[in-house]
Each structure stands twice: as structure tokens, then as C-alpha cells.
Design a protein around this motif. Structure first.
Motif, PDB file in Angstrom:
ATOM      1  N   THR A 179      26.278  38.942  24.756  1.00 56.19           N
ATOM      2  CA  THR A 179      27.619  38.679  24.206  1.00 56.19           C
ATOM      3  C   THR A 179      27.835  37.183  23.993  1.00 56.19           C
ATOM      4  N   GLY A 180      27.398  36.372  24.965  1.00 56.97           N
ATOM      5  CA  GLY A 180      27.561  34.926  24.863  1.00 56.97           C
ATOM      6  C   GLY A 180      26.856  34.352  23.653  1.00 56.97           C
ATOM      7  N   ILE A 233      21.849  32.343  30.960  1.00 58.30           N
ATOM      8  CA  ILE A 233      23.039  32.535  30.118  1.00 58.30           C
ATOM      9  C   ILE A 233      23.431  31.232  29.422  1.00 58.30           C
ATOM     10  N   TYR A 282      34.916  39.171  21.135  1.00 64.33           N
ATOM     11  CA  TYR A 282      34.822  39.571  22.543  1.00 64.33           C
ATOM     12  C   TYR A 282      35.675  40.816  22.801  1.00 64.33           C
ATOM     13  N   TRP A 292      26.217  39.299  29.418  1.00 62.70           N
ATOM     14  CA  TRP A 292      26.794  38.018  29.014  1.00 62.70           C
ATOM     15  C   TRP A 292      25.799  37.179  28.208  1.00 62.70           C
TER      16      TRP A 292
END
Length: 469
Positions: free
Chosen positions: A59-60, A109, A221, A56
């Protein structure tokens, strides 16, 4: 007479210095996005979490970067571009410190999301401000300069990251950004000219910004999940890509209702150069970024290289990109984008087709030569396409054009990685798990990349050619 023409073609010193100042400001996010991948295992252990949770943070970052792109267009329209750019670079440095000081996985994150958002503003402003600074006569050479950080990121990021993780700790992957920002800030303050707001009369298109941001995030995503599952036929991909398509249709209707008075006016695509460049850049990011995913895996799985050794094996490709970049910039300014792209596509195929036949026994000298040839062509595809996208546009259209190009490149890179990962996995799963059959999967991935490169010849036909150069 010839001397006068040569002097006229020479890149003015003030433009050159401004270009390097902007390029230096963009180095930190370019390095950071590739360095962090090398530390995933250590981060998993230090934060006592799983690989899925750590992903994450990767990807975040990408999603936040994509969501910042439409916001960047509005910022350029309403504020001094120099101040926004320097502010975003400074924010990236400060947030990098906070990432390094993260006390648990949630804070890590969260700060990575903020970091990605500031990186999205930096990368969007970087190109648009240079287009404004350079003007049509020097656009190719200036693009060649300002895109240099994009080369250093993939080449040096994994290597530097590996040495930092081994010699110090993962925190220094982020703390080192502060040093880069401290070096870049004084040069940017002194050497980047002020940029008046591009279109101060334009109103904040809140709905358009939110719609495009969510659309980009949903698509990326969903495509990322396809790459993870190595298949587009999975629950998460179908849902998120479906949401992305619904938002795209919604934006089409909204843009028509607002008569192109939006954050990304779709009448930009009625410009032949912009449409051809957009299609070409989408395909180019698929063809170039897809193999970037499987080349390191090939070295690790079949040559038994470590992550750092795999990164070092890719350096010939980066050297090829650096060697030809200045020449490509000059050629774009002299003869236009069309034939630069055509010749570069031929070179790229020469450097791509042999990858379809490499094995675990192929000489590294031969592989390095092929990667070098492939590298020489990369700038000759991406740079002319990016430069030509802005050709013929008015100044007030530049921020919106930059938004569109960045969204297309982000989607192309994500889609290319997912498609090639899926092809490799599908072929490998369909045969017995031997080394020879495993290689067939990689060969199929490189074949897809070569076929996509061939498709770029079509939009390339519609690019600018300066006949009277």
C-alpha cells in the motif's frame, strides 16, 4: 504518390529509438510492482511479522507513487526532462538494492516508500516526454511502444517473481532491477533527446502539490481499505475518503482563487478531448483493473491453481494485448481515437460477457480464447484515450495534463478493484457457501466490469475522428 504518403506516415527512426529507450527505463518499476505480491508469505515469515504490516509495503508503494505525480509536473517545468527521467530510473535501481538489503520490516517499508516515489516520477514523465517527442502525427504509434512495459509487468511479473522466490530468495526480486537499469541506462543516455523545461517561468505551487498529493493518498488508502473489507461501509474507508473529498473541494477553491495558475489547472477540463479522455480512462481502469484482481482468485479458488499457475493462465490476455498494440497505434494516427475505441469496446465486451458464465468445469481452451480476445481490446481502449487527452494542448500544458491523467488512472484502478471486490464479497456473503454460489459472486464482478465498459461508449463519442485521413 502513394509511396510518398507511406514514407510520410512511417515512424522516423530517431523517434522510434527514443521511444524504446524510455520504455526500457520504465520496465523495472512495472515488473517490480507485480513481482513483490508473489513474495508476501515469505516476507511475513522472514521478518517475523503479520500480513497487515507487510501490506504496508504494498500500500505504501502505491501511495508514494500517487504522491510523486504532482511533484513530477513541477520537475518537468523547471528541469531537463531527460536528466530527471534518467535520474529517477537510476534512483529506482539504487533503492531496489537497499530494499533487498533491508534488515527489518521498518527499513523494508521505508525503502519501498522511496521506491514507489521514484516509480511515480518515472511513470508520469514516461508519457509526457513521449508526447513531446512524437508530436501529433506519430502519437498513437509512440504511445503503443512506450506502454509496452505496462503489459510485460502484469504478464511476466508474477511468473518471474514466483520462479525467483522458488529458485533463489525474495531479495533477488529487487536485485534484478539493478540489471534492468544497467542495461537501460547507456541506451537512455545516448538515445533520449534533451527536453528543455516546459515552463521555467512557472513558480513552485507548493500548496497545490501538497494538496493534490494528500488528496490522492487519502482517496487511494480509503479505497484500498474498502477492497480489504470488501465493503465501502467501514470506519477507515469513510474517514479517508471523506478527507480526500475535503481536500478535493479545497483544491477546487484554491484553483479558482489562483485562476488556474496551479500544478493541475482545472481549465484543462474545458478541452473536450481532455475531459472525454479523463472520464473514459477512469472508467476503463475500473473495468480492466477490477477483473485483474478476481481472475487469479478464480483460478486459485475454483481450479485449484497455484499462484504461478494462475499467472500463467492469464498469459493469453497479455499475448492479445501485445499482438494488436502496433496496429492500434497506426490506426490512432490514421483515423483518430473515436472509432478505435468504439471497435475495441465491442471486442472487449465479446471477451468479457462470457466470463459472466464460466464455471469450475469450463474448458481452459475456451477461457484462454476469451482472455485473448479481451486482451486484444485493452490497448484499443486505453491507448486512444491516453493519446487523445493530449490532442490540441500546447507544449507548456503537457506536464500539467500528465499529472491529471496519472491521478485519474490511479484513482480509477483503485476504485475498480474495490468496487468489484465488494460486489463479489456481497453476493457470496448473501448466499450459502457452496461452489455454485461462490461462482455467483465472481459472475457478478465480471458483470459489473461489462456494464462499466458499456458506459465508456458515452465519452468515446466525443473523441477525435480524423475525417480527412
Amino acid at each position: 504518390m502513394e509511396k510518398a504518403k507511406a514514407k510520410e506516415r512511417e515512424l522516423p527512426r530517431e523517434i522510434l529509438i527514443a521511444a524504446w529507450a524510455i520504455a526500457l527505463g520504465a520496465i523495472a518499476p512495472m515488473l517490480d510492482s507485480t513481482m513483490v505480491n508473489i513474495a508476501i508469505d515469505i516476507l511475513t515469515k522472514d521478518f517475523h511479522t503479520t500480513l497487515d504490516i507487510i501490506q504496508w509495503a504494498i500500500t505504501g508503494y502505491v501511495l508514494a507513487l500517487a504522491m510523486a505525480v504532482p511533484v513530477s509536473g513541477w520537475l518537468m517545468n523547471h528541469f531537463n526532462g531527460k536528466k530527471i527521467f534518467i535520474g529517477a530510473v537510476a534512483a529506482f535501481g539504487i533503492i531496489s538494492v537497499l530494499v533487498g538489503l533491508s534488515w527489518n520490516i521498518s527499513s523494508f517499508i521505508f525503502f519501498r516508500l522511496l521506491q514507489g516515489f521514484s516509480a511515480g516520477i518515472i511513470t508520469t514523465l514516461m508519457f509526457t516526454l513521449l508526447v513531446k517527442t512524437a508530436g501529433p502525427n506519430y502519437l498513437g504509434r509512440v504511445m503503443a511502444i512506450v506502454s509496452t512495459p505496462m503489459i510485460f509487468g502484469p504478464i511476466l511479473g508474477p511468473v518471474i517473481g514466483g520462479f525467483i522466490v522458488q529458485g533463489a530468495s525474495w531479495q533477488w526480486i529487487f536485485f534484478i532491477n539493478v540489471l534492468v537499469v544497467l542495461i537501460a541506462a547507456p541506451l537512455m543516455i545516448r538515445r533520449i533527446p534533451d527536453f528543455e523545461p516546459f515552463n521555467k517561468e512557472s513558480k513552485l505551487d507548493g500548496f497545490g502539490i501538497v494538496c493534490l498529493s494528500l488528496m490522492s493518498a487519502a482517496f487511494i488508502y480509503g479505497i484500498t481499505k474498502a477492497a480489504e473489507h470488501a465493503s465501502f461501509h467501514n470506519h477507515e474507508t469513510l474517514i479517508w475518503v471523506g478527507i480526500g473529498l475535503a481536500l478535493a473541494v479545497m483544491y477546487l477553491a484554491y484553483n479558482r482563487f489562483r485562476r488556474n495558475q496551479t500544478v493541475l489547472p482545472l481549465n484543462l477540463f474545458t478541452h473536450r478531448n481532455y475531459l472525454a479522455s479523463s472520464v473514459g480512462l477512469f472508467l476503463a481502469n475500473m473495468a480492466i483493473m477490477g477483473p485483474m484482481l478476481i481472475l487469479p482468485l478464480f483460478f486459485q479458488n475454483f481450479r485449484h491453481f497455484t499462484a504461478i499457475e494462475a499467472a500463467l493462465a492469464l498469459i493469453p490476455q497479455g499475448v492479445g494485448m501485445l499482438v494488436t498494440r502496433p496496429l492500434i497505434g497506426k490506426m490512432i494516427d490514421r483515423i483518430g481515437a473515436k472509432y478505435v475505441v468504439m471497435v475495441s469496446l465491442v471486442l472487449s465486451l465479446i471477451g468479457s460477457i462470457p466470463l459472466i458464465f464460466i464455471t469450475d468445469r469450463t474448458s481452459m481452451v475456451w477461457i484462454s480464447l476469451v482472455l485473448f480476445i479481451r486482451g486484444t481490446s485493452v490497448g484499443g481502449i486505453n491507448l486512444p484515450l491516453t493519446s487523445d487527452a493530449y490532442t490540441g494542448l500546447d507544449d507548456h500544458q503537457l506536464p500539467e495534463a500528465g499529472v491529471g491523467i496519472n491521478i485519474i488512472e490511479n484513482l480509477g484502478a483503485s476504485f475498480g478493484s474495490a468496487v468489484i471486490a465488494t460486489v463479489v464479497a456481497t453476493v457470496v456473503q448473501g448466499v450459502q457457501p457452496t461452489i455454485a454460489n461462490g461462482l455467483k459472486g465472481y459472475h457478478a464482478g465480471f458483470l459489473v466490469s461489462a456494464l462499466i465498459l458499456i458506459l465508456i461508449f458515452i465519452p468515446g463519442l466525443f473523441l477525435t475522428h480524423k475525417r480527412n485521413a
